[in-house]
Design an enzyme around this catalytic site. Sequence first.
Site, PDB file in Angstrom:
ATOM      1  N   GLU A 172       8.572  -3.145   5.856  1.00 23.38           N
ATOM      2  CA  GLU A 172       7.330  -3.905   5.921  1.00 23.38           C
ATOM      3  C   GLU A 172       7.366  -4.957   7.036  1.00 23.38           C
ATOM      4  O   GLU A 172       6.376  -5.170   7.723  1.00 23.38           O
ATOM      5  CB  GLU A 172       7.063  -4.567   4.563  1.00 23.38           C
ATOM      6  CG  GLU A 172       5.729  -5.263   4.443  1.00 23.38           C
ATOM      7  CD  GLU A 172       4.530  -4.318   4.464  1.00 23.38           C
ATOM      8  OE1 GLU A 172       4.726  -3.100   4.403  1.00 23.38           O
ATOM      9  OE2 GLU A 172       3.402  -4.832   4.566  1.00 23.38           O
ATOM     10  N   ASP A 173       8.503  -5.604   7.212  1.00 25.33           N
ATOM     11  CA  ASP A 173       8.520  -6.786   8.083  1.00 25.33           C
ATOM     12  C   ASP A 173       9.216  -6.607   9.424  1.00 25.33           C
ATOM     13  O   ASP A 173       9.213  -7.519  10.235  1.00 25.33           O
ATOM     14  CB  ASP A 173       9.206  -7.958   7.349  1.00 25.33           C
ATOM     15  CG  ASP A 173       8.425  -8.392   6.123  1.00 25.33           C
ATOM     16  OD1 ASP A 173       7.236  -8.031   6.047  1.00 25.33           O
ATOM     17  OD2 ASP A 173       9.004  -9.068   5.266  1.00 25.33           O
TER      18      ASP A 173
END
Length: 764
Positions: free
Chosen positions: A115-116
């Site tokens: 996600e990051d």
Amino acid sequence: MAYSRRTPRQMQAATDSVAVAPASPAPARAKTMRSPRTGMMRQYDLVERVRSYNPDTNEDLLNRAYVYAMKAHGTQTRASGDPYFSHPLEVAAILTDLKLDDATIVAALLHDTIEDTEATRAEIDHIFGHEIGALVEGLTKLKRLELVSREAKQAENLRKLLLAIADDVRVLLIKLADRLHNMRTLEFVPPASRRRIAEETLDIYAPLAGRMGMQEMREELEDLAFHTLDPEAHAVVMQQLDALTDRNRNLIGEIESQLSRNLQNNGMAAHVSGRRKKPFSIWTKMERKSIGFEQLSDIFGFRIVLDSVEACYRALGVVHTTWPVVPGRFKDYISTPKQNDYRSIHTTVIGPGNQRVELQIRTEEMDRIAEFGIAAHAFYKDNVGSPTERLKRESNAFAWLRRTIGILSESANPEEFLEHTKLELFHDQVFCFTPKGKLIALPRKANVIDFAYAVHTDVGNSAVGCKINGKFAPLSSELQNGDEVEVLTSKAQAAPPSAWEALAVTGKARAAIRRATRTAVRDQYAGLGRRIVERLFIRAKIEYADDKLKGALPRLARSSIEDVMASVGRGEIKASDVARAMYPDYKEERIGRFGAKKNLATKLKSPPDAARSTSAIPIRGINSDLPVKFAPNGGAVPGDRIVGIVSPGEGITIYPIQSPALKDFEEEPERWLDVRWDVDDTTPQRFPARIRVDNVNEPGSLAQIATVIAEHDGNIDNIHMSRQSPDFTELTIDLEVYDLKHLSAIIAQLRAKAVVARVERVNG
Ligand code: MN
């Protein structure tokens, strides 16, 4: 009381432990879950932690994950200013306290990378294998869902998803550890989000931990949230607790040492520990029962941990012979475990100083399960015993998991889960995403067609294909939790295929498909109607013009030209009616098109006037040349809900809505006509109905049946008999009745006869 991220021990000292020295060394229970960390954990520390409970750990794998995650997060920082990587590292550390397997620890290290950071699922699969890739992806989906639900206020769905997605419970364990670390470091987050995160923790994550049997995790989450949401109340409860602990310091020590001594004298090695309730549970109890702190009698409890079940019962005997028992408080969850496998003996006695003392008596194994629940049970890797034994333990673990999920899915189980009612398991739903991350909740077994209509009716109507998780798939594909679905649409598709109606699972999709199909069919009818009208005008050598028809709309009781044309195409109005509406002088050429019309009219004993034939069957919704008849096997009577089915070249057949014959027309919605009865109580007409009667073979039985029907003013048209067995005859009787009430009355009277075994209406 202030606590900081770096000094959780302060908090622990203030909230957790009673000032009681253990009589013997604490059992091997993880205490590090709350241990303070000064600075970031080293790579070596993590490996050591895992190795302490799993000597066979794959150190290389752990090291690679450590380095990979650290590099992936690079210079990212947290709200506290710490390197971001400290977060996944702490999450992994929390999970080592639960003694989880390598895959879980590695997935925890990687849990925020997809996600990051630049990391991808494919890369993680490639480096760490599919199992770990799937875990990390599960967490990514949860995180994405969290972000979505935050904006869309879909917390309800989030709650459902958390459990629905639990095909791998390790995802939930990592998620809980993730949340725990975020809660421990909440003070660095801006106040507004702080509150929301704390509420979410209290609403969703703490109950989830509780339901998974992880009481220690639940309590810490609750207290952290409580502290954030209501710092004043938290402080008051803490003060009172501390004061009470101070006042009872001697008493607690007294009870503890008396217990230990007595057990020792009876030759039992027991670990006795005092424990006081957590601020949040005290607060909840005060709120729930509207009582003051002083009125709470059970703030302190004692736990006696022994090495065998047998010792537990002996200890119980010692306790009960030493102090008076408080009646009604004894519970034996060892012989009858709770559904979530909680096992323990509970009892309350009047101890020293006339204090009520709550006691839990259990083995170490039971203690571990009571504290760590699913984590302790399902994935405890201690490499103890033979491979067969380990296998057995593992299959027990999965049985436990299944059972837990079963419990979670039972909405009403007041004794077990009274406190955690907010959480429910929705195994009957699937949760999917649009490419933009919008969450779509659907019933289980739903497919892409349902999904498309859930997104938007236009998307559904123009859907021509789809990709599920980036791969082309048929629209009929059943969706799985967490699927990302991209619906491919085409403007060229004016209406969905009518066959979709049978494929769709959701009512919304089916209704939309039916509507769209109807519209499309209506367009077809309008085209057909226009050709019919134009042909008639050509034949009659009169001029047709839309404008002229527009002026005649009121006379035709239609609101648009399209409407008129569709009605003509459907046979509801005649082209000659249109001509007459436009040119009142127009004279219709009489052409007998339907020979059957006359026969039908005769059969129904109505005037043989062809022009009035449709009124022979008093039904509204039909205004055409087409002959109307009842379904051949059973007919329909006023009171039945009915539909008309158009058969090209034959006319319209009226079926009662419950008729099984209608199944044959399900694929052809364009043939269905909305029709209604045009009768009232004074209509003298009779209608055909068919009943089937099983009657006992005895002399005069048939006469009895005929008499009942005649006495109740039913006309028998026809009777067909067939002998089913020596004792019974099956009669099929065609009747004429006024309406459904009349028919039901006759059936009821027949049922009352001793010679009648069974009566049923036959629906054509
Ligand atoms: Mn995280």
